[in-house]
Scaffold this active site. Structure first.
Site, PDB file in Angstrom:
ATOM      1  N   GLY A 586     -64.261  34.977  65.344  1.00  0.00           N
ATOM      2  CA  GLY A 586     -65.064  34.544  66.482  1.00  0.00           C
ATOM      3  C   GLY A 586     -66.146  35.552  66.799  1.00  0.00           C
ATOM      4  N   GLY A 588     -67.924  36.795  70.233  1.00  0.00           N
ATOM      5  CA  GLY A 588     -67.921  36.663  71.692  1.00  0.00           C
ATOM      6  C   GLY A 588     -69.058  37.420  72.309  1.00  0.00           C
ATOM      7  N   PHE A 590     -69.026  40.136  73.763  1.00  0.00           N
ATOM      8  CA  PHE A 590     -68.970  41.590  73.600  1.00  0.00           C
ATOM      9  C   PHE A 590     -69.076  42.036  72.156  1.00  0.00           C
ATOM     10  CE2 PHE A 590     -66.108  40.522  77.226  1.00  0.00           C
ATOM     11  CZ  PHE A 590     -66.992  40.902  78.218  1.00  0.00           C
ATOM     12  N   GLY A 591     -68.950  41.081  71.267  1.00  0.00           N
ATOM     13  CA  GLY A 591     -69.025  41.465  69.862  1.00  0.00           C
ATOM     14  C   GLY A 591     -68.195  40.526  69.013  1.00  0.00           C
ATOM     15  N   VAL A 593     -65.018  39.227  66.633  1.00  0.00           N
ATOM     16  CA  VAL A 593     -63.570  39.288  66.696  1.00  0.00           C
ATOM     17  C   VAL A 593     -63.016  39.078  65.289  1.00  0.00           C
ATOM     18  CG1 VAL A 593     -61.484  38.340  67.759  1.00  0.00           C
ATOM     19  CG2 VAL A 593     -63.649  38.317  69.017  1.00  0.00           C
ATOM     20  N   LYS A 606     -61.110  42.856  68.689  1.00  0.00           N
ATOM     21  CA  LYS A 606     -62.457  42.634  69.219  1.00  0.00           C
ATOM     22  C   LYS A 606     -63.221  43.943  69.102  1.00  0.00           C
ATOM     23  CE  LYS A 606     -63.038  39.716  72.445  1.00  0.00           C
ATOM     24  NZ  LYS A 606     -63.064  38.945  73.694  1.00  0.00           N
ATOM     25  N   ASP A 703     -65.871  35.223  84.054  1.00  0.00           N
ATOM     26  CA  ASP A 703     -66.421  34.508  82.908  1.00  0.00           C
ATOM     27  C   ASP A 703     -65.444  33.439  82.408  1.00  0.00           C
ATOM     28  OD1 ASP A 703     -68.301  33.804  81.071  1.00  0.00           O
ATOM     29  OD2 ASP A 703     -67.916  35.469  79.696  1.00  0.00           O
TER      30      ASP A 703
END
Ligand code: NAG
Ligand code: NAG
Ligand code: NAG
Ligand code: NAG
Ligand code: NAG
Ligand code: NAG
Ligand code: NAG
Ligand code: NAG
Ligand code: NAG
Ligand code: NAG
Length: 881
Positions: A586, A588, A590-591, A593, A606, A703
């Protein structure tokens, strides 16, 4: 002897004694039961030698059979002890006698085995007073008769005398006798007094009892060949409040050889007595001879060679009672010896008129709380239950506890309370007994598989202590009271065909709001109006709803990593666990995964973009905080990596990805089951509720979106990415303001405007998620004028057709009532004004109702309307897993 002491009972208040004499001569308060006597033919009768009014025992005991002795009996046991009651069935059989709590009684039980059964086998069994053992009755030792007398203060208003089978032989009983005693008689420092010996001195066979003795103590004659009897015909002066009968005191024994002491011996070991028990000795003296002025009778009392009391000079024709409490272990080799030894100046040998010897016996176990006993008796009566072992104290002794009950048993001195009542498969009929509500410590109630009818009573929901209620397999009808929705209460009601468990008939009736909505063909105007009304009503009810659902679900932490300490990983370990970042699962905010493995458990790693402005300390503090947050609906943080530029968070891996991927707009692996969608919504809501009010400090997710709701192998929902918003901006979709975080479309407009963050912002985002779950529409539509999903729903609402709003992938396979209710919740969550939004707790409550509605529809379809299993754990998981 240090520990013994003496009380001279000369000066007791005479008026008290007179009152008691009057009462006792009436046989007032006496209970005289001739066990096994036929109730109809001979009961009651006056026993001629005593004048005692005996009656049959039939109304004081519910069990046992009657028999008649065949052998000849000793004179004192002739009448009224011919018949008996024996107990071939049940381990414990009990007499229930009404007494006055706090009053002292002489309690006498008589056991005579006269070969009534022709087996010629002497029974051995135990005798109990309520929960405490009183004696072992061994009729082999004293074959013809055994009698147990005790002075005992009633600890409740019901005295339970129980016979307990201890081996193969059958317990029996010949008589039960109860005599009230003056409170101040036979005082002990602790415990009750069990009779060992009670004697007077006369050359006769005849014992003395009532009415010679107003308290009906039984005085057995005694004489030894080395003694000489002296007696008087004059009247005696008695001021003692519990004296021996005058007829007993008119005679006295003296040693024939004036130079030897008068000696009495006992071996109480034959009573199988605890050697720590105290002896209580009462010796009665009265001078019955005419002594000249220069004559004197003076002697000392010696107990096992030790001076006990004296010198004593019996007063002329007047009672003197010497009382002594003797410590245990003062009898050598099981023999207790009392000697009366003349002093040097005594001109006459010692004398004794009567004596009594008792042993203190402790009854340490408290009886079961009287309130609970009364309730259980009332329940027994209302269901006409007859259980052979529901006799005596309900809770103790433990090995004889009534089957179907459990009790507190922490401390002997505290009356036990009933904590569990199991009357399953007991053939109960009628309604659920209202007396149950008085079992205030009840935790478990099982009334399953009976024939109970009527409604499920409201009080069950109000019993705070209850954790488990099983009412399944009955004929209950009506609906379930709202109060039974209490959290932490496991309720089972399946198998009640007439019982409506769906929300629509739940009390108090809210259904008048829903009835028009059920008819989904109703005009749009009505529905819109109803929605408005519903919100108004809900506002009013909000405090109630709050109370019902206030407590967040307890964190269960049933994941692989739950409750383990966080771990700091080296970057090299991160490389290793992700196999050099091979598998991206994935991307996301923040970065990226990656998939990985730690200790053979799968993890999601992550790797954070290095845009954090924070230092290591702050990062670590925040991560440490998150590691402590455990809830079954929150993704567990396993550990982290912070090494130079390399930041990573390691989470438990959830194989079914995020919810967004299970709501594809066109085909795909969509979850097309309304019930599962509702459950996922509920579980997500529970995760959020925990963040809001369950964890410390409380958190706002900031979020919430379908991409942050992950699904485990069983499609259980877990909220991800919480708690990080303070450290990291959420990247691409972020608003311009650096303060405001969130994802476009999910972002609370009020928060976006004011920058004022609250839990209600998460509620807004959750509302949007719920709208997606219901409609499967894009959150922000590129094509439509009605850009936001909320506006899209609003526009459809005016047409009033739920089918047009619901995701067509669901194939109209849902309870429209449930769908409407979910939509109402979603719309109120996504209200532009935060003050109009419900709390997550209220949302949870509403979603549970939706599930109940949908469940009952599914059950109806399957022809299983009789099957409804509501429990805090199962009702929220309608799908078998
Ligand atoms: C004996 O006692 C019963 C009640 O237990 C009473 O009805 C009866 O009158 C009494 N008989 C006599 C003779 O006192
Ligand atoms: C005996 O004790 C009971 C209960 O404590 C009390 O009600 C009663 O008055 C007492 N009787 C006497 C004679 O002290
Ligand atoms: C029982 O009583 C009978 C008749 O009075 C007597 O002969 C017998 O010795 C007694 N047995 C015992 C063990 O006391
Ligand atoms: C027995 O105990 C009661 C209360 O403890 C007390 O009032 C009474 O004087 C005592 N009687 C004797 C004979 O010791
Ligand atoms: C009385 O007892 C004493 C002491 O035991 C003894 O010396 C004396 O012989 C006894 N007298 C009679 C008549 O037995
Ligand atoms: C009693 O007599 C015995 C021996 O005959 C003697 O030892 C004792 O001291 C006497 N006691 C008294 C109190 O005179
Ligand atoms: C009764 O309750 C105790 C705790 O008070 C528990 O340990 C015990 O297992 C229970 N017994 C039964 C038969 O449920
Ligand atoms: C009640 O008793 C039945 C049968 O003895 C048992 O199957 C059931 O589990 C018991 N219920 C509870 C709540 O312990
Ligand atoms: C239950 O308790 C109430 C109030 O304490 C009482 O009025 C009622 O009689 C009790 N019912 C039973 C069956 O014990
Ligand atoms: C249950 O009660 C109903 C009504 O009293 C009766 O018709 C039915 O036969 C009973 N069922 C059982 C299993 O006892």
């Amino acid at each position: 002897m240090e520990s013994s002491y003496l009380v001279l009972l000369l000066m007791l208040i005479a008026t008290l004694a007179i009152i008691h004499i009057v009462q006792a001569q009436d046989q007032q308060g006496f209970i005289s039961l001739d066990c096994g006597l036929s109730e109809k033919e001979q009961s009651p009768y006056i026993e001629t030698s005593t004048g005692l009014n005996f009656s049959s025992d039939a109304t004081f005991i519910q069990s046992g059979k009657t028999g008649e002795n065949k052998a000849n009996l000793a004179s004192e046991f002739k009448k009224p002890y011919r018949t008996l009651r024996y107990f071939p069935d049940g381990k414990r059989n009990c007499y229930n006698l009404n007494v006055e709590k706090g009053l002292k009684y002489l309690i006498r039980t008589v056991f005579i085995y006269g070969n009534y059964d022709g087996h010629d086998t002497s029974p051995v069994f135990d005798l109990y007073l309520g929960p405490n053992k009183w004696a072992t009755i061994d009729l082999g030792q004293r074959r013809n008769n055994t009698r147990e007398d005790i002075f005992h203060i009633a600890t409740s208003n019901l005295l339970k005398i129980c016979l307990v089978k201890t081996g193969e032989t059958t317990p029996l009983i010949s008589a039960v006798e109860l005599r009230p005693m003056p409170n101040d008689s036979y005082n002990t420092t602790s415990g009750s007094l069990r009779l060992y010996s009670c004697r007077y001195f006369k050359e006769t066979e005849s014992y003395l009892r009532y009415s010679a003795d107003i308290y009906d103590r039984i005085w057995i004659p005694k004489l030894k060949k080395e003694w000489t009897l002296i007696s008087t015909s004059s009247d005696l002066k008695i001021s003692n409040s519990f004296p021996p009968p005058k007829d007993a005191l008119k005679n006295a024994a003296t040693p024939s050889n004036a130079s030897v002491p008068l000696t009495l011996e006992w071996s109480p070991q034959s009573l199988s007595i605890n050697t720590l028990d105290y002896y209580y000795l009462y010796v009665h003296f009265a001078e019955v001879q005419d002594l000249q002025a220069n004559e004197i009778r003076e002697f000392n009392l010696v107990w096992n060679g030790q001076h006990l009391e004296g010198p004593v000079t019996p007063p002329k024709l007047e009672l003197l009672t010497v009382f002594s409490r003797l410590p245990p272990r003062t009898c050598n080799e099981g023999k207790c010896i009392l000697q009366l030894i003349s002093t040097n100046r005594s001109t006459h040998p010692p004398l004794i008129n009567a004596y009594e010897l008792y042993l203190a016996i402790q009854f340490p176990q408290s009886e079961t709380d009287e309130r609970d006993v009364n309730v259980i008796k009332s329940i027994t009566a209302s269901y006409a239950l007859s259980r052979i072992n529901w006799q005596g104290d309900p809770c103790f002794p433990q090995q004889l506890r009534w089957d179907g009950l459990n009790c507190t048993d922490a401390d002997m001195s505290i009356p036990p309370r009933i904590t569990s009542l199991n009357l399953s498969s007991s053939g109960l009929t009628g309604t659920i007994a209202s007396a149950i509500q008085n079992l205030t410590q009840l935790e478990k109630l099982d009334l399953s598989n009976n024939n109970l009818t009527g409604e499920v009573p409201e009080f069950l929901g109000n019993m705070k202590s209850l954790l488990v209620i099983n009412l399944s397999g009955n004929n209950l009808s009506g609906s379930l009271p709202q109060a039974l929705q209490r959290k932490g209460l496991k309720l089972s009601v399946q198998g009640n065909p007439e019982l409506c468990v769906s929300d629509s008939c739940r009390k108090p009736p809210k259904k008048n709001i829903f009835v028009p909505i059920v008819a989904s063909v109703a005009s749009a105007a009505i529905i819109v109006a109803m929605l408005v009304i519903y919100r108004l009503v809900k506002k009013k009810n909000s405090t109630i709803l709050q109370n019902l659902t206030q407590r967040p679900s307890a964190p269960t932490g049933n994941t692989t990593f739950a409750n383990k300490k966080s771990k700091r990983f080296k970057y090299s370990e991160v490389i290793k666990m992700t196999n050099n970042f091979q598998s991206v699962i994935g991307i996301g905010g923040f970065g990226k995964v990656y998939r990985g493995t730690v200790n053979s458990s799968e993890v999601a790693v992550k790797v954070l973009s290095q845009s954090s402005s924070q230092g290591y300390k702050e990062f670590k503090a925040e991560v440490e905080l998150l590691v402590r947050v455990h809830h079954t609906n929150l993704v567990t943080l396993v550990g982290y990596c912070y090494e130079g530029d390399h930041l990573a968070l390691i989470y438990e891996f959830l194989p079914n990805g995020d919810l967004q991927h299970h709501l594809p707009r066109r085909g795909g692996r969509s979850i097309n089951n309304w019930s599962i969608r509702l459950r996922i919504a509920l579980e997500s809501a529970q995760g959020l509720e925990y963040l809001h009010i369950g964890c410390s400090p409380p958190m706002v997710h900031r979020d919430v979106k379908t991409a942050n709701i992950l699904l485990d192998e069983n499609f259980k929902a877990k909220v991800a990415d919480f708690g990080l918003s303070r450290s990291f901006k959420s990247g691409v979709e972020c608003q311009e303001s650096t303060v405001v975080a969130g994802t476009l479309g999910y972002l609370d407009p009020e928060y976006a405007r004011s920058g004022q963050l609250s839990a209600k912002s998460d509620v807004y985002s959750f509302g949007v998620v719920l709208l997606e779950i219901i409609t499967n529409q894009p959150v922000i539509s590129q094509a439509s004028e009605d850009a936001h999903i909320r506006d899209w729903v609003d526009s459809k609402l005016s047409r009033g057709d739920i089918i047009e709003i619901m995701d067509p992938n669901l194939g109209k396979d849902y309870d429209s009532n449930s769908a409407w209710r979910a939509l109402e919740v979603a719309m109120s969550c996504a209200d532009p004004s935060s003050s109009k939004r419900p709390s997550m707790s209220q949302v949870i409550h509403e979603l549970k109702e939706c599930i109940v509605l949908e469940n009952s529809r599914v059950n109806n379809i399957q022809g299983l309307e009789s099957q409804a299993n509501i429990s805090s754990s199962t009702s929220v998981r309608p799908m078998a897993r």
